[in-house]
Design an enzyme around this catalytic site. Structure first.
Site, short mmCIF file in Angstrom:
data_model
loop_
_atom_site.label_atom_id
_atom_site.label_comp_id
_atom_site.label_asym_id
_atom_site.label_seq_id
_atom_site.Cartn_x
_atom_site.Cartn_y
_atom_site.Cartn_z
N HIS A 98 -13.73 -16.65 17.02
CA HIS A 98 -13.36 -16.04 15.74
C HIS A 98 -13.45 -17.09 14.65
O HIS A 98 -12.97 -18.22 14.83
CB HIS A 98 -11.93 -15.49 15.81
CG HIS A 98 -11.45 -14.93 14.51
ND1 HIS A 98 -11.77 -13.67 14.09
CD2 HIS A 98 -10.70 -15.48 13.53
CE1 HIS A 98 -11.23 -13.45 12.89
NE2 HIS A 98 -10.56 -14.55 12.53
N ASP B 182 -2.21 -3.53 12.56
CA ASP B 182 -2.80 -4.57 11.69
C ASP B 182 -3.59 -3.93 10.56
O ASP B 182 -3.59 -4.45 9.44
CB ASP B 182 -3.70 -5.51 12.50
CG ASP B 182 -4.30 -6.56 11.58
OD1 ASP B 182 -3.51 -7.35 11.02
OD2 ASP B 182 -5.52 -6.56 11.37
N ARG C 153 -0.89 -6.05 2.79
CA ARG C 153 -0.87 -7.47 2.40
C ARG C 153 -1.89 -7.73 1.30
O ARG C 153 -1.63 -8.47 0.37
CB ARG C 153 -1.16 -8.35 3.63
CG ARG C 153 0.01 -8.43 4.60
CD ARG C 153 -0.43 -9.05 5.91
NE ARG C 153 -0.96 -10.37 5.73
CZ ARG C 153 -1.86 -10.94 6.53
NH1 ARG C 153 -2.31 -10.29 7.59
NH2 ARG C 153 -2.28 -12.16 6.30
N SER D 151 -2.10 -11.21 12.81
CA SER D 151 -3.23 -10.33 12.49
C SER D 151 -4.47 -10.72 13.29
O SER D 151 -5.10 -9.88 13.95
CB SER D 151 -3.49 -10.43 10.98
OG SER D 151 -4.70 -9.83 10.63
N LYS E 262 -5.55 -8.73 17.03
CA LYS E 262 -6.84 -8.04 17.21
C LYS E 262 -7.64 -8.68 18.34
O LYS E 262 -8.21 -8.01 19.17
CB LYS E 262 -7.66 -8.09 15.92
CG LYS E 262 -7.10 -7.19 14.84
CD LYS E 262 -8.03 -7.13 13.65
CE LYS E 262 -8.12 -8.44 12.91
NZ LYS E 262 -7.52 -8.51 11.60
#
Ligand code: URA
Length: 440
Positions: free
Chosen positions: A84, A163, A170, A185, A189
């Site tokens: 990620h 999320d 947010r 978050s 995920k």
């Protein structure tokens, strides 16, 4: 035990730690609609100011995962590893890294995001290939990971739905930049993908979501801490995002550059980060004993054409037009392609990633607001790199546009972004640090 929203908000407002039940109640309230948006937002703001302990952050992550289902990849025998990135300008690495890792014997179940603001998104880049479907149902995603060892999709309604709700709030309440909320978050995920291990590319610098290196390190350590708490190996690389990665920014342009990477013709900076991330993925997956062997395997996958063939297989499996992989000149092309010429000779001192990202966003390559339409063809190519020598009249970059007025606006940003001086600029070290589970 206080479980009413106002009691939970009050506790956090007053700087007290929340219990696991209180955090679960909050996440359940976000998922089933039993908390009003103003109550969710109030707690988000209280967390923003008061923070969370590592234990609270782990509970928040767990509750986020449990707000939906976890992808069932139990039928996949291979180790499952993902990567990620916290996002940057010109960061197309997921596109070619996923198939590169898959041909080395690890499975890559990759669930990615869309562009927002000046940073790009993997899903938008994939969709520059005509027909590519990033919306596979979860069952089809799991089946493809089993069959091909890799699938690339967007978040589904089943995965971490809390999320989706909390991220939107947010975004609207200026509570994005909060490490515990970011951690829950991202990890909520990613862990819902059913992975065994995760490698994070945490970017810092002008074009990054977290410009400050110390804050980026803090985020990386907090993300690794969650991995430790849930017994999943997680490593993070801190990488510089001062100038864009590679020489292209924009969806089809980056797709073409990524295909060039799979052909062994990728730009040096993109490949340096790609190999470093890939090494960590293969090490964590246990399919290579050392970083050097991992690199050899990754390089062999490119040299033999196996990684490119794997990417082509994924494109076919997900409904994309594979002719665009074979011949990237078939990817969407903008009507206008205009070079920006250097007004003076000298050396490139800086290529401001933020300004290049904003220029590309203005052309339509990414979204200034969720819901904006993307133009896959537009962006910037042939970008010079910090330290390169240029003569007067040389091309500093080429703007790809479908609208004359937007092209003129982008030109203003790009002329500011690229600074030429009498001495070469020095690019910051690209890979600052690799933080492992045992670094602390
Ligand atoms: N990316 C995410 O998925 N979540 C955040 O909170 C920030 C970046």
């Amino acid at each position: 035990m206080f479980l009413f929203p106002q009691q939970i908000i009050e506790r956090k407002r007053d700087g007290k730690a929340l219990s696991r039940d209180q955090i679960t109640a909050f996440v359940r309230g976000a998922t089933d609609g039993s908390w009003a948006d103003y109550q969710l937002s109030a707690l988000l703001m209280a967390i923003y100011w008061r923070g969370m302990t590592p234990l609270e952050t782990t509970w928040l992550t767990g509750a986020t995962i449990n707000s939906g289902v976890v992808a069932d990849l139990s039928a996949v025998r291979l180790p499952k590893v993902d990567k990620h990135s916290t996002g940057g300008v010109g960061d197309k690495i997921s596109l070619h890294l996923a198939p590169m890792v898959a041909v080395c014997g690890a499975a890559v179940p990759m669930i990615s995001g869309r562009s927002l603001g000046h940073t790009g998104g993997t899903l938008d880049k994939l969709e520059s290939i005509a027909g590519f479907n990033v919306n596979l149902p979860l069952a089809a995603f799991c089946a493809q990971v089993g069959r091909l060892g890799v699938a690339l999709i967007g978040q589904t309604a089943e995965l971490a739905p809390a999320d989706k709700k909390l991220y939107a709030l947010r975004d609207a309440t200026a509570t994005i930049e909060c490490i515990p909320l970011i951690c829950a978050s991202i990890m909520g995920k990613k862990l819902a993908e059913g992975i065994d291990a995760l490698v994070l590319d945490v970017k810092f610098g002008r074009g990054a979501f977290m410009p400050d290196k110390a804050r980026a390190r803090e985020l990386a350590e907090a993300l690794i801490e969650i991995g430790r708490a849930v017994h999943k190996p997680v490593r993070a690389m801190l990488t510089a995002m001062e100038q864009p990665l590679g020489r292209t920014v924009g969806n089809a342009l980056e797709m073409a550059e990524s295909i060039a990477c799979l052909r062994g013709e990728g730009p040096a900076d993109v490949m340096e980060v790609t190999f470093a991330l890939g090494e960590q993925m293969l090490l964590l997956a246990g399919v290579a004993p050392t970083a050097a062997e991992a690199r050899q395997k990754l390089a062999a996958g490119i040299a033999s054409g196996a990684a490119l063939a794997k990417f082509r297989e994924v494109v076919v499996a997900q409904g994309g037009d594979a002719r665009m992989v074979d011949d990237p000149s078939l990817l969407p092309r903008a009507r206008l392609q205009v070079p920006v010429a250097s007004e003076t000779g000298g050396y490139v001192r800086s290529v401001d990633a933020l300004l290049v990202g904003v220029a590309a966003m203005g052309l339509g390559a990414s979204r200034s607001q969720a819901g904006d339409r993307i133009d896959p063809a537009v962006g910037v190519s042939h970008l010079v790199k910090i330290g390169e020598k240029v003569a007067r009249g040389d091309t500093l970059c080429v703007i790809h546009a479908n609208n004359e007025a937007l092209l003129a606006e982008a030109e203003v940003f790009l002329e500011k972004a690229i600074v030429i001086g009498g001495t070469p600029g020095v690019a910051p070290k690209l890979i600052e640090e690799i933080i492992t589970e045992s670094s602390k």
